[in-house]
Design an enzyme around this catalytic site. Structure first.
Site, short mmCIF file in Angstrom:
data_model
loop_
_atom_site.label_atom_id
_atom_site.label_comp_id
_atom_site.label_asym_id
_atom_site.label_seq_id
_atom_site.Cartn_x
_atom_site.Cartn_y
_atom_site.Cartn_z
N TYR A 59 -11.23 -20.73 43.41
CA TYR A 59 -11.51 -21.38 42.13
C TYR A 59 -10.67 -20.72 41.03
O TYR A 59 -10.91 -19.56 40.68
CB TYR A 59 -12.99 -21.29 41.78
CG TYR A 59 -13.93 -22.04 42.70
CD1 TYR A 59 -13.46 -22.96 43.63
CD2 TYR A 59 -15.30 -21.81 42.65
CE1 TYR A 59 -14.33 -23.64 44.47
CE2 TYR A 59 -16.18 -22.48 43.48
CZ TYR A 59 -15.68 -23.40 44.39
OH TYR A 59 -16.56 -24.06 45.22
N GLY A 202 -25.53 -39.46 41.75
CA GLY A 202 -26.22 -40.71 41.48
C GLY A 202 -26.44 -41.03 40.02
O GLY A 202 -27.07 -42.02 39.70
#
Length: 323
Positions: A59, A202
Site C-alpha cells: 500500500y 451495497g
C-alpha cells in the site's frame, strides 16, 4: 464498539480500519490526507474503541505502514495491528526480512497479524509458512493470516504452518456473498476469523457513484449494474429509515452480523470513520437480515464482456462499438 469472541492476545473490534488509502495516490486523497487527516482518523478510531488496523507492504509502497505507525505512536498497545506480505518470492529468509521491514515502518516490535496478501499461483505455502513459523518463534509475529484464499488453500496453509492460520481476508458484502458457501462455516466451526474488505459495496446507486478511481474502475459500479441494484438499494433505504442510519451503516451491520466476521472499511474523513464505527451498535432483526439477503440474491450484475459497453460509457461518455 463490539469485539470478536475469539482467543487472541488483544481484542479485535468488529469494525476495523483499512488503510490502503494511507499514502496511496490512486485513491486521490492527496498529501493533506496522508498527513493530518489520516492521523486524525486513527486517533478518533482509537477513542471509539476500534482496535483492528489493517495495512500492507504494497500500500503506497510502504507509505501506508509508515503513516499508520506514526499515527499509532504512543498507543501501540491499544491496536491489533495487521499487515501483509506480497508473496512474489516466498522463501523463508525473504519472508523474515520483509516482516522485519514492515515492523520497522510501523514502529513496532510485534505484528499482531501477518498475512499472505495473495496465494502464489506457482509456489505452494510450505516455504512461506516456514518463514512464518520462524517469525512466531522469535516473537515478531503473534498470529498468521492469509488473504483471498479458497477454503482448500486456507486449510493447506494451516497444515503447512502446523498451527492455526487465524484469518482469511476476503471480499464480502451484500453483493459479494461467496464467502458464505465455505469460508464462514469453516471459520465458525474452527474458531477462525474472516476479515471482510470492500464491505460497503451495497451502498451505491445511480445518484451516488464511487468518487475515487479505485472503486469507479470496478465494473460492479457501472451505471448498468447500479441500475440493476434498484431493489437492493430500496431495501437498504427502508431498513436504514427504521434505524435512523445511513445505507452504508446498514450494509456494514449486515456484514458483521456473523459472529466470526470483522469488517475493515476505509475512511476518507473522521466523520466517515465515526459513521462506520457506529454501525457496530445497530442490531438488525432476523427479518431485516433476511430481507437484505433476498434483495441481494435478486441482484444480477452484468459481468465479464457483457459489462464492456457500460464501461466504455463510464470512461468515455459513449457506447462502445458492438462486437
Amino acid at each position: 464498539m463490539r469485539y470478536l469472541d475469539i482467543a487472541t492476545s488483544k481484542q479485535i473490534s468488529k469494525i476495523g480500519l483499512g488503510t490502503w488509502q494511507f499514502g496511496s495516490r490512486e485513491w486521490g486523497y492527496g498529501d493533506r490526507y496522508a498527513g493530518d487527516v489520516s492521523q486524525a482518523i486513527v486517533a478518533r478510531a482509537l477513542e471509539l474503541g476500534v482496535t483492528l488496523f489493517d495495512t500492507a507492504e504494497v500500500y503506497g509502497f510502504g507509505r501506508s505502514e509508515r503513516i499508520l505507525g506514526q499515527a499509532l505512536a504512543g498507543q501501540r498497545d491499544s491496536a491489533f495491528l495487521a499487515t501483509k506480505i506480497l508473496p512474489v518470492f516466498p522463501v523463508a529468509p525473504v519472508v523474515e526480512q520483509r516482516a522485519v521491514a514492515s515492523a520497522n515502518r510501523l514502529g513496532t516490535r510485534l505484528l499482531d497479524l501477518y498475512q499472505v496478501h495473495q496465494p502464489n499461483p506457482v509456489v505452494r505455502d510450505g516455504t512461506i509458512m516456514r518463514g512464518m513459523r520462524a517469525l512466531q518463534r522469535v516473537g515478531l509475529v503473534a498470529e498468521v493470516g492469509v488473504s483471498n484464499y479458497s477454503l482448500a488453500r486456507w486449510r493447506a496453509a494451516e497444515d503447512a504452518l502446523g498451527s492455526r492460520v487465524l484469518s482469511n481476508q476476503v471480499s464480502y458484502s451484500l453483493v459479494d456473498r461467496a464467502p458464505e458457501r465455505e469460508l464462514l462455516p469453516y471459520a465458525a466451526a474452527q474458531g477462525r476469523l474472516v476479515l471482510a474488505y470492500s464491505p460497503l459495496s451495497g451502498r451505491y446507486d445511480l445518484d451516488h457513484r464511487p468518487g475515487n478511481r479505485v472503486r469507479a474502475a470496478n465494473p460492479l459500479f457501472l451505471p448498468d449494474n447500479l441500475g440493476r441494484a434498484t431493489g437492493l438499494i430500496a431495501t437498504l433505504r427502508e431498513i436504514a429509515s427504521v434505524h435512523a442510519a445511513t445505507l452504508a451503516q446498514i450494509a456494514l451491520a449486515w456484514v458483521i452480523r456473523h459472529p466470526t466476521v470483522a469488517a475493515i472499511p476505509g475512511a476518507s474523513t473522521v466523520e466517515q470513520l465515526e459513521h462506520n464505527a457506529a454501525a457496530a451498535d445497530i442490531d438488525l432483526t432476523d427479518d431485516q437480515c433476511q430481507a437484505l439477503a433476498d434483495a441481494a440474491a435478486a441482484f444480477r450484475p452484468v459481468t465479464g464482456t457483457a459489462a464492456l459497453p457500460g464501461l466504455a460509457r463510464a470512461r468515455f461518455g459513449r457506447t462502445a462499438a458492438p462486437g
